[in-house]
Design a protein around this motif. Structure first.
Motif, PDB file in Angstrom:
ATOM      1  N   SER A   1       0.830  -1.204   0.000  1.00 56.26           N
ATOM      2  CA  SER A   1       0.000   0.000   0.000  1.00 56.26           C
ATOM      3  C   SER A   1       0.863   1.253   0.000  1.00 56.26           C
ATOM      4  O   SER A   1       0.545   2.249  -0.675  1.00 56.26           O
TER       5      SER A   1
ATOM      6  N   GLU B   1      -1.298   5.410  10.292  1.00 58.33           N
ATOM      7  CA  GLU B   1      -1.480   5.126   8.876  1.00 58.33           C
ATOM      8  C   GLU B   1      -0.511   5.963   8.057  1.00 58.33           C
ATOM      9  O   GLU B   1      -0.473   7.181   8.171  1.00 58.33           O
TER      10      GLU B   1
ATOM     11  N   GLU C   1      -0.087   6.242   4.592  1.00 60.24           N
ATOM     12  CA  GLU C   1      -0.308   6.683   3.218  1.00 60.24           C
ATOM     13  C   GLU C   1      -0.342   8.201   3.062  1.00 60.24           C
ATOM     14  O   GLU C   1       0.107   8.739   2.048  1.00 60.24           O
TER      15      GLU C   1
ATOM     16  N   MET D   1     -11.211   6.818   2.984  1.00 60.44           N
ATOM     17  CA  MET D   1     -11.167   5.448   2.474  1.00 60.44           C
ATOM     18  C   MET D   1     -11.316   5.374   0.961  1.00 60.44           C
ATOM     19  O   MET D   1     -10.803   4.459   0.330  1.00 60.44           O
TER      20      MET D   1
ATOM     21  N   ILE E   1      -7.822   5.399  -0.801  1.00 59.33           N
ATOM     22  CA  ILE E   1      -6.824   4.342  -0.630  1.00 59.33           C
ATOM     23  C   ILE E   1      -6.569   3.676  -1.987  1.00 59.33           C
ATOM     24  O   ILE E   1      -7.494   3.158  -2.622  1.00 59.33           O
TER      25      ILE E   1
ATOM     26  N   ARG F   1     -14.152   1.345   2.579  1.00 56.74           N
ATOM     27  CA  ARG F   1     -13.904   1.713   1.190  1.00 56.74           C
ATOM     28  C   ARG F   1     -15.208   1.584   0.402  1.00 56.74           C
ATOM     29  O   ARG F   1     -16.045   0.726   0.707  1.00 56.74           O
TER      30      ARG F   1
END
Length: 432
Positions: free
Chosen positions: A30, A111, A113, A140, A143, A188
Protein backbone atom coordinates in the motif's frame (compact mmCIF):
# COMPACT_ATOMS: atom_id res chain seq x y z
CA UNK A 1 16.02 7.11 -6.44
CA UNK A 2 15.26 3.66 -5.08
CA UNK A 3 13.37 2.38 -2.02
CA UNK A 4 13.85 -1.06 -0.51
CA UNK A 5 10.83 -2.12 1.55
CA UNK A 6 11.77 -4.68 4.21
CA UNK A 7 9.62 -7.07 6.21
CA UNK A 8 11.75 -8.64 8.99
CA UNK A 9 11.62 -12.33 9.79
CA UNK A 10 10.26 -13.80 13.02
CA UNK A 11 12.58 -15.01 15.77
CA UNK A 12 13.84 -18.52 15.13
CA UNK A 13 11.80 -21.33 16.60
CA UNK A 14 8.58 -19.33 16.96
CA UNK A 15 5.30 -20.72 15.63
CA UNK A 16 4.59 -17.89 13.19
CA UNK A 17 8.09 -18.08 11.80
CA UNK A 18 7.90 -21.83 11.30
CA UNK A 19 4.62 -21.87 9.35
CA UNK A 20 5.19 -22.95 5.78
CA UNK A 21 2.43 -20.79 4.30
CA UNK A 22 3.42 -17.12 4.08
CA UNK A 23 1.39 -14.05 3.23
CA UNK A 24 2.89 -10.83 1.90
CA UNK A 25 2.80 -7.48 3.70
CA UNK A 26 -0.19 -5.58 2.36
CA UNK A 27 0.97 -2.51 4.31
CA UNK A 28 4.21 -2.27 2.33
CA UNK A 29 2.41 -2.79 -0.98
CA UNK A 30 0.00 0.00 0.00
CA UNK A 31 2.89 2.38 0.71
CA UNK A 32 4.43 1.43 -2.62
CA UNK A 33 1.13 2.39 -4.25
CA UNK A 34 1.41 6.00 -2.99
CA UNK A 35 5.10 6.26 -3.84
CA UNK A 36 5.70 8.84 -6.59
CA UNK A 37 6.61 7.30 -9.97
CA UNK A 38 10.14 8.73 -9.98
CA UNK A 39 11.03 6.30 -7.18
CA UNK A 40 11.91 2.69 -7.99
CA UNK A 41 10.64 0.18 -5.42
CA UNK A 42 11.69 -3.31 -4.38
CA UNK A 43 10.71 -5.69 -1.57
CA UNK A 44 12.76 -7.91 0.72
CA UNK A 45 10.68 -10.26 2.87
CA UNK A 46 13.06 -12.05 5.22
CA UNK A 47 10.63 -14.93 5.54
CA UNK A 48 11.30 -15.65 1.85
CA UNK A 49 14.92 -14.49 1.32
CA UNK A 50 18.02 -13.26 3.10
CA UNK A 51 18.49 -9.54 3.57
CA UNK A 52 21.05 -8.12 1.14
CA UNK A 53 22.71 -5.30 3.05
CA UNK A 54 24.58 -4.34 -0.07
CA UNK A 55 21.40 -3.74 -2.06
CA UNK A 56 21.44 -0.58 -4.16
CA UNK A 57 18.93 1.79 -2.58
CA UNK A 58 18.57 5.34 -1.28
CA UNK A 59 16.06 4.52 1.45
CA UNK A 60 15.15 1.44 3.48
CA UNK A 61 11.57 1.30 4.81
CA UNK A 62 10.80 -1.30 7.49
CA UNK A 63 7.50 -2.34 9.05
CA UNK A 64 7.37 -4.62 12.08
CA UNK A 65 5.07 -6.07 14.67
CA UNK A 66 6.32 -6.20 18.25
CA UNK A 67 8.06 -9.64 18.17
CA UNK A 68 9.81 -8.59 14.95
CA UNK A 69 11.07 -5.29 16.38
CA UNK A 70 14.48 -6.53 17.64
CA UNK A 71 15.24 -8.01 14.22
CA UNK A 72 14.01 -4.80 12.57
CA UNK A 73 16.51 -2.84 14.66
CA UNK A 74 19.31 -5.24 13.66
CA UNK A 75 18.42 -4.80 9.98
CA UNK A 76 18.31 -1.02 10.41
CA UNK A 77 21.75 -1.05 12.03
CA UNK A 78 23.16 -3.12 9.15
CA UNK A 79 21.93 -0.68 6.51
CA UNK A 80 22.83 2.47 8.47
CA UNK A 81 26.38 1.15 8.93
CA UNK A 82 26.59 1.21 5.14
CA UNK A 83 25.37 4.79 4.94
CA UNK A 84 21.71 4.09 4.10
CA UNK A 85 18.79 6.11 5.49
CA UNK A 86 16.23 3.97 7.30
CA UNK A 87 12.62 4.71 8.24
CA UNK A 88 10.27 2.50 10.25
CA UNK A 89 6.52 2.24 10.74
CA UNK A 90 3.90 -0.27 11.77
CA UNK A 91 2.23 -1.18 15.05
CA UNK A 92 5.34 -1.35 17.24
CA UNK A 93 7.04 1.83 16.06
CA UNK A 94 3.73 3.70 16.20
CA UNK A 95 3.24 2.78 19.85
CA UNK A 96 6.89 3.25 20.86
CA UNK A 97 8.29 5.90 18.50
CA UNK A 98 10.96 7.07 20.95
CA UNK A 99 12.35 3.55 21.18
CA UNK A 100 12.32 3.13 17.41
CA UNK A 101 14.04 6.49 16.88
CA UNK A 102 17.08 5.16 18.72
CA UNK A 103 17.57 2.75 15.82
CA UNK A 104 16.32 4.51 12.65
CA UNK A 105 16.46 7.92 11.00
CA UNK A 106 12.71 8.56 10.98
CA UNK A 107 9.50 6.98 12.26
CA UNK A 108 6.03 7.04 10.69
CA UNK A 109 3.30 6.88 13.33
CA UNK A 110 -0.10 5.44 12.40
CA UNK A 111 -1.48 5.13 8.88
CA UNK A 112 1.36 5.95 6.55
CA UNK A 113 -0.31 6.68 3.22
CA UNK A 114 -0.99 10.36 3.95
CA UNK A 115 2.52 11.32 5.10
CA UNK A 116 4.61 8.99 2.92
CA UNK A 117 4.82 11.29 -0.15
CA UNK A 118 5.86 14.20 2.11
CA UNK A 119 8.54 12.06 3.77
CA UNK A 120 9.98 11.16 0.37
CA UNK A 121 9.94 14.80 -0.74
CA UNK A 122 11.74 15.81 2.45
CA UNK A 123 14.35 13.11 1.92
CA UNK A 124 14.94 14.23 -1.67
CA UNK A 125 15.61 17.83 -0.64
CA UNK A 126 17.71 16.92 2.41
CA UNK A 127 15.20 17.90 5.10
CA UNK A 128 14.09 14.53 6.46
CA UNK A 129 12.32 14.94 9.80
CA UNK A 130 12.56 12.49 12.67
CA UNK A 131 8.83 11.90 13.20
CA UNK A 132 5.96 11.80 10.71
CA UNK A 133 2.49 11.63 12.20
CA UNK A 134 -0.63 12.14 10.13
CA UNK A 135 -3.00 14.80 11.46
CA UNK A 136 -6.01 12.80 10.31
CA UNK A 137 -7.18 9.52 8.85
CA UNK A 138 -6.93 8.73 5.18
CA UNK A 139 -10.28 9.01 3.37
CA UNK A 140 -11.17 5.45 2.47
CA UNK A 141 -12.16 6.33 -1.08
CA UNK A 142 -8.59 7.53 -1.72
CA UNK A 143 -6.82 4.34 -0.63
CA UNK A 144 -5.06 3.11 -3.77
CA UNK A 145 -4.98 -0.46 -4.97
CA UNK A 146 -1.95 -2.21 -3.48
CA UNK A 147 1.09 -2.46 -5.72
CA UNK A 148 1.18 -6.24 -5.82
CA UNK A 149 3.90 -6.37 -8.43
CA UNK A 150 6.26 -6.22 -5.44
CA UNK A 151 5.29 -9.79 -4.60
CA UNK A 152 6.37 -11.31 -7.90
CA UNK A 153 8.87 -14.14 -7.60
CA UNK A 154 8.69 -14.35 -3.79
CA UNK A 155 6.93 -17.71 -3.71
CA UNK A 156 3.93 -16.64 -1.63
CA UNK A 157 1.07 -19.08 -1.25
CA UNK A 158 -1.42 -16.27 -1.87
CA UNK A 159 -1.04 -12.67 -3.02
CA UNK A 160 -4.76 -11.85 -3.30
CA UNK A 161 -4.94 -10.04 0.03
CA UNK A 162 -6.98 -6.86 0.32
CA UNK A 163 -8.55 -4.56 2.89
CA UNK A 164 -12.03 -3.05 2.67
CA UNK A 165 -12.42 -1.52 6.14
CA UNK A 166 -10.25 -0.09 8.91
CA UNK A 167 -10.87 0.16 12.61
CA UNK A 168 -13.19 -1.80 14.87
CA UNK A 169 -16.27 -0.56 16.75
CA UNK A 170 -15.27 -2.63 19.78
CA UNK A 171 -12.34 -2.12 22.12
CA UNK A 172 -11.23 -5.47 23.54
CA UNK A 173 -8.67 -5.00 26.31
CA UNK A 174 -5.96 -7.13 24.70
CA UNK A 175 -6.34 -5.88 21.12
CA UNK A 176 -3.87 -3.54 19.41
CA UNK A 177 -6.14 -2.77 16.44
CA UNK A 178 -7.99 0.12 18.05
CA UNK A 179 -4.69 1.51 19.37
CA UNK A 180 -3.54 1.81 15.74
CA UNK A 181 -6.69 2.43 13.67
CA UNK A 182 -9.04 3.73 16.37
CA UNK A 183 -12.64 2.68 17.06
CA UNK A 184 -14.05 4.58 14.11
CA UNK A 185 -15.12 2.00 11.54
CA UNK A 186 -14.27 3.20 8.02
CA UNK A 187 -15.21 1.59 4.73
CA UNK A 188 -13.90 1.71 1.19
CA UNK A 189 -16.60 2.24 -1.45
CA UNK A 190 -18.08 -1.13 -2.42
CA UNK A 191 -17.74 -0.43 -6.14
CA UNK A 192 -14.01 0.17 -5.73
CA UNK A 193 -13.55 -3.11 -3.87
CA UNK A 194 -15.51 -5.02 -6.50
CA UNK A 195 -13.40 -3.48 -9.26
CA UNK A 196 -10.24 -4.58 -7.46
CA UNK A 197 -11.65 -8.09 -7.05
CA UNK A 198 -12.33 -8.24 -10.80
CA UNK A 199 -8.61 -7.73 -11.34
CA UNK A 200 -7.58 -10.16 -8.61
CA UNK A 201 -9.61 -13.04 -9.97
CA UNK A 202 -7.46 -12.93 -13.09
CA UNK A 203 -4.63 -14.14 -10.81
CA UNK A 204 -6.49 -16.89 -8.95
CA UNK A 205 -9.81 -17.61 -7.28
CA UNK A 206 -8.66 -17.40 -3.64
CA UNK A 207 -8.71 -14.15 -1.65
CA UNK A 208 -8.13 -13.09 1.93
CA UNK A 209 -9.73 -9.94 3.36
CA UNK A 210 -7.39 -8.74 6.10
CA UNK A 211 -10.12 -6.61 7.72
CA UNK A 212 -10.30 -7.02 11.49
CA UNK A 213 -14.10 -7.17 11.34
CA UNK A 214 -15.49 -7.44 7.84
CA UNK A 215 -19.13 -7.59 8.95
CA UNK A 216 -19.32 -4.83 11.59
CA UNK A 217 -21.72 -2.85 9.38
CA UNK A 218 -24.21 -5.08 7.60
CA UNK A 219 -25.32 -2.12 5.45
CA UNK A 220 -21.83 -2.26 3.95
CA UNK A 221 -21.12 -5.98 4.05
CA UNK A 222 -24.39 -7.12 2.47
CA UNK A 223 -24.03 -5.23 -0.83
CA UNK A 224 -20.37 -6.24 -0.93
CA UNK A 225 -21.28 -9.93 -0.65
CA UNK A 226 -24.12 -9.57 -3.13
CA UNK A 227 -21.72 -7.95 -5.59
CA UNK A 228 -19.23 -10.81 -5.15
CA UNK A 229 -21.81 -13.50 -5.83
CA UNK A 230 -20.96 -15.25 -9.09
CA UNK A 231 -17.35 -14.06 -9.20
CA UNK A 232 -16.15 -17.54 -8.31
CA UNK A 233 -13.99 -16.55 -5.34
CA UNK A 234 -13.19 -18.75 -2.37
CA UNK A 235 -12.29 -16.35 0.40
CA UNK A 236 -11.56 -15.90 4.09
CA UNK A 237 -11.71 -13.00 6.53
CA UNK A 238 -12.45 -12.07 10.19
CA UNK A 239 -15.85 -11.89 11.88
CA UNK A 240 -17.17 -11.93 15.46
CA UNK A 241 -19.09 -14.96 16.66
CA UNK A 242 -22.40 -13.05 16.72
CA UNK A 243 -22.19 -12.94 12.92
CA UNK A 244 -23.99 -16.28 13.23
CA UNK A 245 -27.15 -14.49 14.42
CA UNK A 246 -27.63 -12.63 11.13
CA UNK A 247 -28.99 -15.35 8.89
CA UNK A 248 -29.35 -13.13 5.82
CA UNK A 249 -25.81 -11.81 6.01
CA UNK A 250 -24.38 -15.25 6.81
CA UNK A 251 -26.15 -16.73 3.82
CA UNK A 252 -24.95 -13.91 1.57
CA UNK A 253 -21.34 -14.48 2.67
CA UNK A 254 -21.62 -18.19 1.95
CA UNK A 255 -23.16 -17.58 -1.46
CA UNK A 256 -20.37 -15.08 -2.22
CA UNK A 257 -17.79 -17.84 -1.70
CA UNK A 258 -16.74 -17.45 1.93
CA UNK A 259 -15.12 -20.70 3.06
CA UNK A 260 -13.69 -19.55 6.38
CA UNK A 261 -13.68 -16.87 9.05
CA UNK A 262 -11.24 -16.07 11.83
CA UNK A 263 -13.47 -15.93 14.92
CA UNK A 264 -12.42 -14.73 18.36
CA UNK A 265 -14.11 -17.02 20.88
CA UNK A 266 -11.39 -15.95 23.35
CA UNK A 267 -12.85 -17.73 26.38
CA UNK A 268 -15.54 -20.20 27.45
CA UNK A 269 -16.10 -18.25 30.66
CA UNK A 270 -18.57 -15.35 30.53
CA UNK A 271 -16.80 -13.55 33.37
CA UNK A 272 -13.52 -13.61 31.47
CA UNK A 273 -15.27 -12.33 28.35
CA UNK A 274 -16.66 -9.40 30.32
CA UNK A 275 -13.19 -8.59 31.67
CA UNK A 276 -11.80 -8.60 28.14
CA UNK A 277 -14.49 -6.26 26.89
CA UNK A 278 -15.73 -8.94 24.48
CA UNK A 279 -19.28 -7.62 24.58
CA UNK A 280 -20.67 -9.56 21.60
CA UNK A 281 -19.73 -13.03 22.86
CA UNK A 282 -22.13 -15.36 24.67
CA UNK A 283 -20.29 -18.53 25.62
CA UNK A 284 -23.54 -20.47 26.14
CA UNK A 285 -24.38 -19.93 22.45
CA UNK A 286 -21.01 -20.97 20.99
CA UNK A 287 -21.99 -24.48 19.92
CA UNK A 288 -25.10 -23.33 18.09
CA UNK A 289 -23.23 -20.43 16.47
CA UNK A 290 -20.46 -22.72 15.19
CA UNK A 291 -23.09 -24.99 13.67
CA UNK A 292 -24.69 -22.05 11.84
CA UNK A 293 -21.35 -21.08 10.32
CA UNK A 294 -20.85 -24.64 9.11
CA UNK A 295 -24.40 -24.89 7.73
CA UNK A 296 -23.56 -22.04 5.35
CA UNK A 297 -20.31 -23.62 4.16
CA UNK A 298 -18.11 -21.43 6.35
CA UNK A 299 -15.37 -23.02 8.44
CA UNK A 300 -13.88 -21.42 11.54
CA UNK A 301 -10.34 -20.54 12.53
CA UNK A 302 -11.02 -19.96 16.22
CA UNK A 303 -8.96 -17.96 18.70
CA UNK A 304 -8.80 -18.55 22.47
CA UNK A 305 -6.76 -16.18 24.66
CA UNK A 306 -5.00 -18.12 27.42
CA UNK A 307 -4.08 -16.78 30.84
CA UNK A 308 -6.76 -14.26 31.75
CA UNK A 309 -7.25 -13.84 35.48
CA UNK A 310 -10.19 -16.24 35.67
CA UNK A 311 -8.36 -19.05 33.90
CA UNK A 312 -7.09 -22.12 35.78
CA UNK A 313 -5.13 -25.21 34.70
CA UNK A 314 -8.49 -26.87 33.99
CA UNK A 315 -9.19 -24.33 31.23
CA UNK A 316 -7.01 -26.03 28.63
CA UNK A 317 -8.90 -29.33 28.68
CA UNK A 318 -12.24 -27.52 28.55
CA UNK A 319 -11.16 -25.61 25.46
CA UNK A 320 -10.00 -28.77 23.68
CA UNK A 321 -13.23 -30.60 24.46
CA UNK A 322 -15.30 -27.67 23.22
CA UNK A 323 -13.32 -27.37 19.97
CA UNK A 324 -13.80 -31.04 19.20
CA UNK A 325 -17.49 -31.01 20.11
CA UNK A 326 -18.07 -27.89 17.99
CA UNK A 327 -15.84 -29.31 15.24
CA UNK A 328 -13.82 -26.12 15.00
CA UNK A 329 -11.83 -26.56 11.82
CA UNK A 330 -8.67 -24.80 13.02
CA UNK A 331 -7.62 -22.68 15.98
CA UNK A 332 -4.88 -20.62 17.52
CA UNK A 333 -4.29 -20.40 21.27
CA UNK A 334 -2.43 -17.15 21.98
CA UNK A 335 -1.11 -16.52 25.47
CA UNK A 336 -2.35 -13.16 26.72
CA UNK A 337 0.31 -10.70 25.55
CA UNK A 338 0.55 -7.12 26.91
CA UNK A 339 1.40 -5.39 23.64
CA UNK A 340 2.46 -1.73 23.77
CA UNK A 341 -0.50 0.57 23.33
CA UNK A 342 -3.12 -1.86 24.66
CA UNK A 343 -5.36 -1.43 27.67
CA UNK A 344 -4.22 -4.76 29.11
CA UNK A 345 -0.61 -3.55 29.12
CA UNK A 346 -1.58 -0.42 31.02
CA UNK A 347 -3.47 -2.53 33.56
CA UNK A 348 -0.73 -5.10 34.05
CA UNK A 349 1.91 -2.37 34.32
CA UNK A 350 -0.15 -0.63 37.01
CA UNK A 351 -0.45 -3.94 38.87
CA UNK A 352 3.30 -4.63 38.56
CA UNK A 353 2.69 -7.93 36.78
CA UNK A 354 4.74 -7.63 33.58
CA UNK A 355 7.75 -9.91 33.88
CA UNK A 356 9.47 -9.43 30.51
CA UNK A 357 9.97 -6.68 27.96
CA UNK A 358 11.99 -8.87 25.62
CA UNK A 359 9.95 -8.10 22.51
CA UNK A 360 10.99 -11.38 20.87
CA UNK A 361 8.84 -13.18 23.42
CA UNK A 362 5.77 -11.10 22.53
CA UNK A 363 4.88 -13.73 19.93
CA UNK A 364 1.74 -15.00 21.75
CA UNK A 365 3.61 -18.20 22.56
CA UNK A 366 5.52 -17.08 25.66
CA UNK A 367 4.41 -15.89 29.08
CA UNK A 368 5.49 -12.30 29.70
CA UNK A 369 3.37 -11.48 32.76
CA UNK A 370 2.42 -12.97 36.12
CA UNK A 371 -0.88 -14.89 35.82
CA UNK A 372 -3.41 -15.03 38.66
CA UNK A 373 -5.14 -18.41 38.34
CA UNK A 374 -2.01 -20.48 37.75
CA UNK A 375 1.76 -20.15 37.67
CA UNK A 376 3.63 -18.90 34.60
CA UNK A 377 5.04 -22.42 34.15
CA UNK A 378 1.54 -23.93 34.23
CA UNK A 379 0.31 -21.41 31.66
CA UNK A 380 3.23 -22.15 29.34
CA UNK A 381 2.80 -25.91 29.73
CA UNK A 382 -0.96 -25.66 29.15
CA UNK A 383 -0.46 -23.61 25.99
CA UNK A 384 2.04 -26.12 24.61
CA UNK A 385 -0.17 -29.10 25.51
CA UNK A 386 -3.24 -27.52 23.91
CA UNK A 387 -1.43 -26.84 20.65
CA UNK A 388 -0.07 -30.39 20.49
CA UNK A 389 -3.42 -31.95 21.40
CA UNK A 390 -5.56 -29.87 19.04
CA UNK A 391 -3.26 -30.60 16.12
CA UNK A 392 -2.84 -34.30 16.91
CA UNK A 393 -4.06 -36.70 14.26
CA UNK A 394 -6.85 -37.89 16.54
CA UNK A 395 -8.24 -34.40 17.06
CA UNK A 396 -7.85 -33.55 13.39
CA UNK A 397 -9.87 -36.65 12.52
CA UNK A 398 -12.64 -35.73 14.94
CA UNK A 399 -12.85 -32.14 13.70
CA UNK A 400 -12.24 -32.01 9.96
CA UNK A 401 -12.81 -35.41 8.40
CA UNK A 402 -16.19 -34.56 6.92
CA UNK A 403 -17.76 -33.60 3.62
CA UNK A 404 -17.65 -29.83 3.81
CA UNK A 405 -16.35 -27.32 1.30
CA UNK A 406 -14.14 -25.60 3.90
CA UNK A 407 -11.96 -28.73 4.21
CA UNK A 408 -10.08 -27.73 1.04
CA UNK A 409 -8.65 -24.82 3.05
CA UNK A 410 -8.64 -26.13 6.60
CA UNK A 411 -7.24 -29.55 5.84
CA UNK A 412 -3.90 -28.16 4.58
CA UNK A 413 -4.04 -25.50 7.33
CA UNK A 414 -4.16 -28.19 10.03
CA UNK A 415 -1.24 -30.04 8.49
CA UNK A 416 0.71 -26.78 8.25
CA UNK A 417 0.09 -25.85 11.88
CA UNK A 418 0.95 -29.36 13.04
CA UNK A 419 4.28 -29.29 11.19
CA UNK A 420 5.12 -25.81 12.50
CA UNK A 421 4.34 -26.82 16.09
CA UNK A 422 6.59 -29.86 15.80
CA UNK A 423 9.44 -27.76 14.38
CA UNK A 424 8.99 -25.24 17.19
CA UNK A 425 9.18 -28.00 19.82
CA UNK A 426 12.31 -29.47 18.24
CA UNK A 427 13.94 -26.03 18.27
CA UNK A 428 13.12 -25.53 21.94
CA UNK A 429 14.40 -28.98 22.82
CA UNK A 430 17.65 -28.22 21.04
CA UNK A 431 18.08 -24.99 23.04
CA UNK A 432 17.88 -26.73 26.42
Amino acid sequence: MRILFVSPGWPKGRLWGELGFKFPSLALASLAAVTPPEWEVALCDESREAVDFGAACDLVAITAMTPQAPRAYEIAAGFRARGKRVVMGGFHASNLPDEALRHVDAVVVGEGELVWPRLLADLADGSLERLYRSTGLIPMETIPVARRGLFAGKGYLLTNTLQTTRGCPFDCEFCSVTAFYGRKYRERPVEGVLAELEQLRKVNSFAFFVDDNLVADRRYALPLFEGMKGMGFKWLSHAPIDFAKDGELLRAAGEAGCVGMFVGFESLDQGELAAMGKVTNRAAEYLDSARRFRDHGIGILGSFVLGYDGATPDSFGRILRFCEEARIEAAIFPILTPYPGTAVRRRLEAEGRITSNDWRDYDMGHVTFEPRGMSAAELQAGHDWLNRSFYSFGSMWRRIVKRHRSVQVFGPMNVGFRSAIRRTERFRAGCR
